[in-house]
Design a protein around this motif. Sequence first.
Motif, PDB file in Angstrom:
ATOM      1  N   GLU A 162      75.022 -16.418  46.289  1.00  0.00           N
ATOM      2  CA  GLU A 162      74.565 -15.335  47.159  1.00  0.00           C
ATOM      3  C   GLU A 162      75.374 -15.210  48.443  1.00  0.00           C
ATOM      4  O   GLU A 162      75.224 -14.226  49.184  1.00  0.00           O
ATOM      5  N   LEU A 163      76.253 -16.171  48.724  1.00  0.00           N
ATOM      6  CA  LEU A 163      77.022 -16.139  49.969  1.00  0.00           C
ATOM      7  C   LEU A 163      78.073 -15.026  49.944  1.00  0.00           C
ATOM      8  O   LEU A 163      78.595 -14.672  48.885  1.00  0.00           O
ATOM      9  N   PRO A 164      78.411 -14.491  51.112  1.00  0.00           N
ATOM     10  CA  PRO A 164      79.492 -13.486  51.164  1.00  0.00           C
ATOM     11  C   PRO A 164      80.798 -14.071  50.625  1.00  0.00           C
ATOM     12  O   PRO A 164      81.207 -15.165  51.001  1.00  0.00           O
ATOM     13  N   GLY A 165      81.410 -13.365  49.700  1.00  0.00           N
ATOM     14  CA  GLY A 165      82.669 -13.814  49.123  1.00  0.00           C
ATOM     15  C   GLY A 165      82.532 -14.790  47.977  1.00  0.00           C
ATOM     16  O   GLY A 165      83.540 -15.211  47.401  1.00  0.00           O
ATOM     17  N   ALA A 166      81.294 -15.157  47.610  1.00  0.00           N
ATOM     18  CA  ALA A 166      81.108 -16.183  46.572  1.00  0.00           C
ATOM     19  C   ALA A 166      81.604 -15.713  45.203  1.00  0.00           C
ATOM     20  O   ALA A 166      82.229 -16.483  44.464  1.00  0.00           O
ATOM     21  N   LEU A 167      81.339 -14.482  44.844  1.00  0.00           N
ATOM     22  CA  LEU A 167      81.733 -14.012  43.514  1.00  0.00           C
ATOM     23  C   LEU A 167      83.250 -13.961  43.387  1.00  0.00           C
ATOM     24  O   LEU A 167      83.809 -14.307  42.330  1.00  0.00           O
ATOM     25  N   ASP A 168      83.921 -13.554  44.450  1.00  0.00           N
ATOM     26  CA  ASP A 168      85.388 -13.572  44.422  1.00  0.00           C
ATOM     27  C   ASP A 168      85.907 -15.000  44.310  1.00  0.00           C
ATOM     28  O   ASP A 168      86.904 -15.256  43.626  1.00  0.00           O
ATOM     29  N   ALA A 169      85.232 -15.933  44.983  1.00  0.00           N
ATOM     30  CA  ALA A 169      85.637 -17.340  44.899  1.00  0.00           C
ATOM     31  C   ALA A 169      85.461 -17.879  43.492  1.00  0.00           C
ATOM     32  O   ALA A 169      86.313 -18.614  42.977  1.00  0.00           O
ATOM     33  N   ILE A 170      84.364 -17.517  42.843  1.00  0.00           N
ATOM     34  CA  ILE A 170      84.132 -17.955  41.466  1.00  0.00           C
ATOM     35  C   ILE A 170      85.216 -17.405  40.545  1.00  0.00           C
ATOM     36  O   ILE A 170      85.766 -18.125  39.702  1.00  0.00           O
ATOM     37  N   ARG A 171      85.545 -16.131  40.714  1.00  0.00           N
ATOM     38  CA  ARG A 171      86.590 -15.531  39.882  1.00  0.00           C
ATOM     39  C   ARG A 171      87.936 -16.228  40.105  1.00  0.00           C
ATOM     40  O   ARG A 171      88.688 -16.471  39.156  1.00  0.00           O
ATOM     41  N   LEU A 172      88.231 -16.557  41.348  1.00  0.00           N
ATOM     42  CA  LEU A 172      89.474 -17.263  41.655  1.00  0.00           C
ATOM     43  C   LEU A 172      89.509 -18.626  40.964  1.00  0.00           C
ATOM     44  O   LEU A 172      90.525 -18.999  40.362  1.00  0.00           O
ATOM     45  N   LEU A 173      88.418 -19.361  41.048  1.00  0.00           N
ATOM     46  CA  LEU A 173      88.360 -20.678  40.403  1.00  0.00           C
ATOM     47  C   LEU A 173      88.640 -20.565  38.907  1.00  0.00           C
ATOM     48  O   LEU A 173      89.436 -21.320  38.345  1.00  0.00           O
ATOM     49  N   VAL A 174      87.979 -19.616  38.279  1.00  0.00           N
ATOM     50  CA  VAL A 174      88.149 -19.441  36.836  1.00  0.00           C
ATOM     51  C   VAL A 174      89.597 -19.082  36.511  1.00  0.00           C
ATOM     52  O   VAL A 174      90.194 -19.620  35.568  1.00  0.00           O
ATOM     53  N   GLU A 175      90.174 -18.186  37.297  1.00  0.00           N
ATOM     54  CA  GLU A 175      91.568 -17.789  37.073  1.00  0.00           C
ATOM     55  C   GLU A 175      92.520 -18.972  37.192  1.00  0.00           C
ATOM     56  O   GLU A 175      93.539 -19.037  36.499  1.00  0.00           O
ATOM     57  N   ARG A 176      92.178 -19.929  38.047  1.00  0.00           N
ATOM     58  CA  ARG A 176      93.054 -21.063  38.289  1.00  0.00           C
ATOM     59  C   ARG A 176      92.671 -22.289  37.459  1.00  0.00           C
ATOM     60  O   ARG A 176      93.186 -23.389  37.683  1.00  0.00           O
ATOM     61  N   GLY A 177      91.765 -22.107  36.512  1.00  0.00           N
ATOM     62  CA  GLY A 177      91.444 -23.189  35.586  1.00  0.00           C
ATOM     63  C   GLY A 177      90.493 -24.233  36.128  1.00  0.00           C
ATOM     64  O   GLY A 177      90.432 -25.361  35.616  1.00  0.00           O
ATOM     65  N   VAL A 178      89.745 -23.880  37.158  1.00  0.00           N
ATOM     66  CA  VAL A 178      88.760 -24.788  37.749  1.00  0.00           C
ATOM     67  C   VAL A 178      87.369 -24.313  37.350  1.00  0.00           C
ATOM     68  O   VAL A 178      87.076 -23.112  37.385  1.00  0.00           O
ATOM     69  N   VAL A 179      86.494 -25.247  36.984  1.00  0.00           N
ATOM     70  CA  VAL A 179      85.139 -24.900  36.577  1.00  0.00           C
ATOM     71  C   VAL A 179      84.302 -24.572  37.813  1.00  0.00           C
ATOM     72  O   VAL A 179      84.280 -25.334  38.788  1.00  0.00           O
ATOM     73  N   ALA A 180      83.619 -23.449  37.771  1.00  0.00           N
ATOM     74  CA  ALA A 180      82.740 -23.042  38.858  1.00  0.00           C
ATOM     75  C   ALA A 180      81.299 -23.376  38.495  1.00  0.00           C
ATOM     76  O   ALA A 180      80.835 -23.088  37.393  1.00  0.00           O
ATOM     77  N   ALA A 181      80.603 -24.006  39.446  1.00  0.00           N
ATOM     78  CA  ALA A 181      79.199 -24.362  39.270  1.00  0.00           C
ATOM     79  C   ALA A 181      78.361 -23.653  40.320  1.00  0.00           C
ATOM     80  O   ALA A 181      78.834 -23.373  41.423  1.00  0.00           O
ATOM     81  N   LEU A 182      77.101 -23.383  39.980  1.00  0.00           N
ATOM     82  CA  LEU A 182      76.166 -22.770  40.920  1.00  0.00           C
ATOM     83  C   LEU A 182      75.147 -23.810  41.344  1.00  0.00           C
ATOM     84  O   LEU A 182      74.549 -24.492  40.499  1.00  0.00           O
ATOM     85  N   GLY A 183      74.945 -23.949  42.664  1.00  0.00           N
ATOM     86  CA  GLY A 183      73.992 -24.943  43.134  1.00  0.00           C
ATOM     87  C   GLY A 183      73.773 -24.861  44.625  1.00  0.00           C
ATOM     88  O   GLY A 183      74.460 -24.108  45.320  1.00  0.00           O
ATOM     89  N   HIS A 184      72.804 -25.640  45.109  1.00  0.00           N
ATOM     90  CA  HIS A 184      72.400 -25.592  46.517  1.00  0.00           C
ATOM     91  C   HIS A 184      72.301 -24.142  46.945  1.00  0.00           C
ATOM     92  O   HIS A 184      72.973 -23.686  47.875  1.00  0.00           O
ATOM     93  N   THR A 185      71.415 -23.436  46.253  1.00  0.00           N
ATOM     94  CA  THR A 185      71.378 -21.976  46.361  1.00  0.00           C
ATOM     95  C   THR A 185      69.963 -21.456  46.561  1.00  0.00           C
ATOM     96  O   THR A 185      69.003 -21.983  45.988  1.00  0.00           O
ATOM     97  N   ASP A 186      69.862 -20.406  47.358  1.00  0.00           N
ATOM     98  CA  ASP A 186      68.600 -19.684  47.542  1.00  0.00           C
ATOM     99  C   ASP A 186      68.665 -18.338  46.830  1.00  0.00           C
ATOM    100  O   ASP A 186      67.938 -17.408  47.172  1.00  0.00           O
ATOM    101  N   ALA A 187      69.538 -18.257  45.832  1.00  0.00           N
ATOM    102  CA  ALA A 187      69.778 -16.988  45.146  1.00  0.00           C
ATOM    103  C   ALA A 187      68.558 -16.503  44.380  1.00  0.00           C
ATOM    104  O   ALA A 187      67.710 -17.278  43.927  1.00  0.00           O
ATOM    105  N   THR A 188      68.495 -15.196  44.226  1.00  0.00           N
ATOM    106  CA  THR A 188      67.530 -14.583  43.323  1.00  0.00           C
ATOM    107  C   THR A 188      68.028 -14.739  41.883  1.00  0.00           C
ATOM    108  O   THR A 188      69.160 -15.176  41.626  1.00  0.00           O
ATOM    109  N   TRP A 189      67.177 -14.346  40.967  1.00  0.00           N
ATOM    110  CA  TRP A 189      67.565 -14.303  39.544  1.00  0.00           C
ATOM    111  C   TRP A 189      68.819 -13.445  39.371  1.00  0.00           C
ATOM    112  O   TRP A 189      69.782 -13.856  38.706  1.00  0.00           O
TER     113      TRP A 189
END
Length: 370
Positions: A162-189
């Motif tokens: 839910e953080l600003p820029g988080a989705l772009d960061a996740i996409r970057l990780l995936v593009e660079r071969g790093v596994v992205a995990a979701l955690g320590h989050t107050d996100a909605t469904w």
Amino acid sequence: MTVVSGVRVIAGDRVIEDGFVRISGDRIAEVGAEPTAAHTGHTVVPGFVDIHVHGGGGATFTTGDAGEARKAAAYHLGHGTTTMLASLVTSPPELMMSATKAFTSLVDEGVLAGVHFEGPYLSQARCGAQNPAHLRHPSLDELNALIDAGNGAVRLVTIAPELPGALDAIRLLVERGVVAALGHTDATWEETLAGVEAGATVGTHVFNGMRPPHHRQPGPVFALLGAATVTCEFVADGVHLHDGTLAFATSVTGPARAALITDAMAAAGMPDGSYDLGGQSVDVADGVARLTRDGSIAGSTLTMDKAFRRAVGAGISLPDASRMASTTPAAAIGLSDEVGALREGLRADLVLLDEALQVQRVMRAGAWQS
């Protein structure tokens, strides 16, 4: 050529009661049945794979000290963990960079399988034992610099979607071969599923450090449990999760999406007392680690063999518990072609357990460690 025979072998979904494992060099050459062998009463499972561990045996990964890292890795190896990530906590940029550089050589040596950044891009509201002073919004420049410095060592990063820029960061990780995990989050469904859609494939210690589920506001827990592409981490210590919760959650994900982790800190294997986690004071009493300042759970004193036994005690079958402790976490970080199962061609990592599932010996890359 080494042969471990007269044992019960847990090989994927198979339980071979009169089994053997034949090792050639550092590889598994054959797994099969040999009914004529005298049974020892022992069980052989694949070496455990811990993708979320901060330390143990009085040593920590969180300071970025290579000597400490070796000691922590050796401690967990003695408890059957033959593959592990060094998990770092939320830290200043300078420490994250120096730790990455310090651990790269340990990854090259095979002491570690990689680095996991649990933070700093996490929710203030759900930071748990993470140091709130160092939390910040995702930075693509910082991530790129860390990945470049690691030269393949950075394998997993936990982000609050839910953080600003988080989705772009996740996409970057995936593009660079790093596994992205979701955690320590107050996100909605919806925010959680947006993170999954962006490419996140792991849920960091699901249930813990995230908005609790509610039938009208399901939040991240239900979203992660239900997401077919997400591997859910579970801390099976009876503190982070009730055994009934562990059994229920595993019945939802199945063993192919459930990964046992320790989330262990330096106090694992050590007496009760005062410890440090990422610059914060931690009190350990009766083996339970909590922040001194507010009593939040601060990692665990767990080892993977204990987590494995706890899962079995919660009613999870031996084959399923073995998948959760080895096969599934290996797949989650892209290592299933190398470790995580007793299968011909994989690295010869195995744990010899007695009838009470206590560790008797550990083999890594074809060599007995204990």
